[in-house]
Design an enzyme around this catalytic site. Structure first.
Site, PDB file in Angstrom:
ATOM      1  N   HIS A 202      -7.793   1.627   1.522  1.00 51.73           N
ATOM      2  CA  HIS A 202      -7.750   1.509   2.990  1.00 51.73           C
ATOM      3  C   HIS A 202      -8.596   2.610   3.661  1.00 51.73           C
ATOM      4  O   HIS A 202      -8.097   3.383   4.479  1.00 51.73           O
ATOM      5  CB  HIS A 202      -6.298   1.561   3.492  1.00 51.73           C
ATOM      6  CG  HIS A 202      -6.119   0.805   4.783  1.00 51.73           C
ATOM      7  ND1 HIS A 202      -5.008   0.044   5.047  1.00 51.73           N
ATOM      8  CD2 HIS A 202      -6.913   0.680   5.876  1.00 51.73           C
ATOM      9  CE1 HIS A 202      -5.122  -0.499   6.250  1.00 51.73           C
ATOM     10  NE2 HIS A 202      -6.274  -0.120   6.770  1.00 51.73           N
TER      11      HIS A 202
ATOM     12  N   GLU B  71       0.852  -1.183   0.000  1.00 53.34           N
ATOM     13  CA  GLU B  71       0.000   0.000   0.000  1.00 53.34           C
ATOM     14  C   GLU B  71       0.889   1.236   0.000  1.00 53.34           C
ATOM     15  O   GLU B  71       2.100   1.133   0.095  1.00 53.34           O
ATOM     16  CB  GLU B  71      -0.900   0.008   1.243  1.00 53.34           C
ATOM     17  CG  GLU B  71      -1.977  -1.045   1.166  1.00 53.34           C
ATOM     18  CD  GLU B  71      -2.922  -0.995   2.355  1.00 53.34           C
ATOM     19  OE1 GLU B  71      -3.042   0.045   3.006  1.00 53.34           O
ATOM     20  OE2 GLU B  71      -3.548  -2.039   2.626  1.00 53.34           O
TER      21      GLU B  71
HETATM   22  P1  NAD Z   1     -10.768  -8.726  16.680  1.00 49.10           P
HETATM   23  O1  NAD Z   1      -9.501  -8.932  17.419  1.00 49.10           O
HETATM   24  O2  NAD Z   1     -11.966  -8.232  17.422  1.00 49.10           O
HETATM   25  O3  NAD Z   1     -11.178 -10.099  15.947  1.00 49.10           O
HETATM   26  C1  NAD Z   1     -10.276 -10.869  15.212  1.00 49.10           C
HETATM   27  C2  NAD Z   1     -10.749 -12.310  15.323  1.00 49.10           C
HETATM   28  O4  NAD Z   1      -9.990 -13.105  14.392  1.00 49.10           O
HETATM   29  C3  NAD Z   1     -10.539 -12.920  16.718  1.00 49.10           C
HETATM   30  O5  NAD Z   1     -11.770 -13.360  17.251  1.00 49.10           O
HETATM   31  C4  NAD Z   1      -9.586 -14.088  16.452  1.00 49.10           C
HETATM   32  O6  NAD Z   1      -9.829 -15.209  17.275  1.00 49.10           O
HETATM   33  C5  NAD Z   1      -9.880 -14.394  14.995  1.00 49.10           C
HETATM   34  N1  NAD Z   1      -8.863 -15.182  14.338  1.00 49.10           N
HETATM   35  C6  NAD Z   1      -7.514 -15.152  14.498  1.00 49.10           C
HETATM   36  N2  NAD Z   1      -6.927 -16.063  13.694  1.00 49.10           N
HETATM   37  C7  NAD Z   1      -7.926 -16.689  13.010  1.00 49.10           C
HETATM   38  C8  NAD Z   1      -7.959 -17.705  12.024  1.00 49.10           C
HETATM   39  N3  NAD Z   1      -6.843 -18.293  11.596  1.00 49.10           N
HETATM   40  N4  NAD Z   1      -9.167 -18.087  11.534  1.00 49.10           N
HETATM   41  C9  NAD Z   1     -10.315 -17.519  11.969  1.00 49.10           C
HETATM   42  N5  NAD Z   1     -10.337 -16.547  12.905  1.00 49.10           N
HETATM   43  C10 NAD Z   1      -9.161 -16.141  13.415  1.00 49.10           C
HETATM   44  O7  NAD Z   1     -10.405  -7.759  15.450  1.00 49.10           O
HETATM   45  P2  NAD Z   1     -11.370  -6.780  14.664  1.00 49.10           P
HETATM   46  O8  NAD Z   1     -11.469  -5.492  15.409  1.00 49.10           O
HETATM   47  O9  NAD Z   1     -12.608  -7.502  14.296  1.00 49.10           O
HETATM   48  O10 NAD Z   1     -10.465  -6.468  13.372  1.00 49.10           O
HETATM   49  C11 NAD Z   1     -10.271  -7.447  12.361  1.00 49.10           C
HETATM   50  C12 NAD Z   1      -9.260  -6.953  11.357  1.00 49.10           C
HETATM   51  O11 NAD Z   1      -9.710  -5.744  10.725  1.00 49.10           O
HETATM   52  C13 NAD Z   1      -7.884  -6.623  11.923  1.00 49.10           C
HETATM   53  O12 NAD Z   1      -6.909  -7.218  11.081  1.00 49.10           O
HETATM   54  C14 NAD Z   1      -7.755  -5.128  11.770  1.00 49.10           C
HETATM   55  O13 NAD Z   1      -6.424  -4.755  11.557  1.00 49.10           O
HETATM   56  C15 NAD Z   1      -8.611  -4.878  10.551  1.00 49.10           C
HETATM   57  N6  NAD Z   1      -9.090  -3.477  10.442  1.00 49.10           N
HETATM   58  C16 NAD Z   1      -9.062  -2.863   9.218  1.00 49.10           C
HETATM   59  C17 NAD Z   1      -9.518  -1.546   9.094  1.00 49.10           C
HETATM   60  C18 NAD Z   1      -9.527  -0.821   7.757  1.00 49.10           C
HETATM   61  O14 NAD Z   1      -9.554   0.397   7.733  1.00 49.10           O
HETATM   62  N7  NAD Z   1      -9.517  -1.513   6.632  1.00 49.10           N
HETATM   63  C19 NAD Z   1      -9.986  -0.857  10.227  1.00 49.10           C
HETATM   64  C20 NAD Z   1     -10.045  -1.530  11.445  1.00 49.10           C
HETATM   65  C21 NAD Z   1      -9.584  -2.835  11.550  1.00 49.10           C
END
Ligand code: NAD
Length: 312
Positions: A286, A260
């Site tokens: 993003h 990115e």
């Molecule tokens: P979270 O920590 O609440 O949930 C993540 C979940 O993924 C957890 O429950 C965990 O157990 C699960 N997990 C881990 N490994 C796994 C696997 N191999 N298979 C299945 N599940 C698995 O996180 P969240 O707040 O829901 O965020 C999720 C993602 O979104 C993060 O990577 C974060 O960086 C990303 N995000 C992106 C943006 C954006 O602007 N695009 C903004 C916020 C968050």
């Protein structure tokens, strides 16, 4: 008076609150300061993108808190902060709903060819090519959610509103809890073969890197549509491009890429920008977490944490 450094723009309402309570130094805009020139007197930092390294923390003897505006602390040397007794906080969940809603902006954009249709109309074609823009409906289809955390759960709730059946996989989720959220807990291997729409919501870890690669793509339905708003690197992009080119899946929409922040106008950088020419792939830069509401929530939380720590 308390002195606070704010690295990047925050919601104006929160900025006004902070300015009413402390002397504020901004790391952006026309009055931008060089942090190291004022670091000796800084009590608190509200941090978005800037890197807070060991040296910078060491140059801040008064510092009590680094309040991250957002999630993730990759840009803060946590060990150095801990050693110096500096709190590091984040604003988890502030943009969960924003990201979940963006999943559907992307999914519907693909399902109803919105991106293609807008491009055609802008080029002056109202009727030409319209017959090819036959979409598919979400109602009655199966949504597969990989990662049932804060964002995955919001996606599940919205998907049900569209009349979708929801499958989820997550190693720490339990069946009853997932069922209570209106979804069915399944194994990853079953999710990728059964879902029509697949949305990824896991962190990028060595164990999740390229969790969707050539093998997984080959096992998906030809009608499958993948949405990635989590992190670049979760999907093997070369394998995805090949799968889309061969028509092995219906489409994909990503808000994140492995590479990115590339200057798209720099001819020496990637030309064309990675994947802008991949057929059937919709890209946004993003922005999934970027809403007015999420911005206000993150700023409010960061300021609340700061006040708590400064109050001792
Ligand atoms: P979270 O920590 O609440 O949930 C993540 C979940 O993924 C957890 O429950 C965990 O157990 C699960 N997990 C881990 N490994 C796994 C696997 N191999 N298979 C299945 N599940 C698995 O996180 P969240 O707040 O829901 O965020 C999720 C993602 O979104 C993060 O990577 C974060 O960086 C990303 N995000 C992106 C943006 C954006 O602007 N695009 C903004 C916020 C968050």
């Amino acid at each position: 008076m308390t002195e606070i450094y704010i690295s990047d723009p925050i919601h104006p309402q929160v900025l006004a609150d902070i300015q009413g309570a402390a002397t504020v130094h901004l790391g952006y805009g026309p009055n931008k300061v060089n942090y190291l020139q004022i670091s000796e007197n800084i009590d608190a930092v509200i941090l978005r993108a800037e890197n807070f390294t060991k040296d910078i923390i060491a140059a801040s003897p008064q510092l009590k808190i680094i309040a991250r505006h957002g999630v993730g602390t990759n840009n803060v040397d946590i060990d150095a902060a801990t050693e110096q007794g500096v709190w590091v906080t984040t604003t988890p969940g502030a943009n969960s709903n924003a990201v979940a809603e963006h999943v559907f902006a992307l999914l519907l954009s693909g399902a109803r060819h919105v991106a293609t249709a807008v491009t055609q109309v802008r080029a002056g074609n109202w009727s030409e090519g319209k017959a090819d823009l036959i979409g598919f409906e979400l109602s009655g289809r199966t949504m597969g959610i990989i990662g049932f955390g804060a964002i995955g759960r919001r996606v599940a709730a919205i998907a049900q509103g569209f009349g979708m059946t929801v499958l989820a996989c997550d190693p720490i989720a339990n069946e009853e809890d997932v069922a209570a959220a209106g979804a069915k807990l399944v194994l990853f291997d079953d999710l990728i073969t059964e879902a029509d729409a697949i949305s990824i919501h896991v962190p990028l870890l060595p164990s999740t890197r390229h969790m969707i690669g050539a093998q997984e793509l080959a096992r998906m339905k030809t009608s499958a549509f993948i949405v990635n708003t989590s992190r670049g690197g979760l999907v093997d992009e070369a394998a995805l491009a090949e799968s889309l080119s061969k028509g092995l899946i219906a489409g994909a929409a990503f808000d994140v890429l492995e590479a990115e922040n590339i200057d798209m106008k720099d001819p020496l950088a990637h030309t064309p920008f990675p994947h802008t020419t991949t057929p059937g792939l919709i890209l946004t830069p993003h922005i999934a977490g970027q809403t007015e509401e999420a911005f206000l929530e993150a700023g409010t939380t960061a300021w609340a944490e700061t006040k708590l720590v400064l109050a001792g």
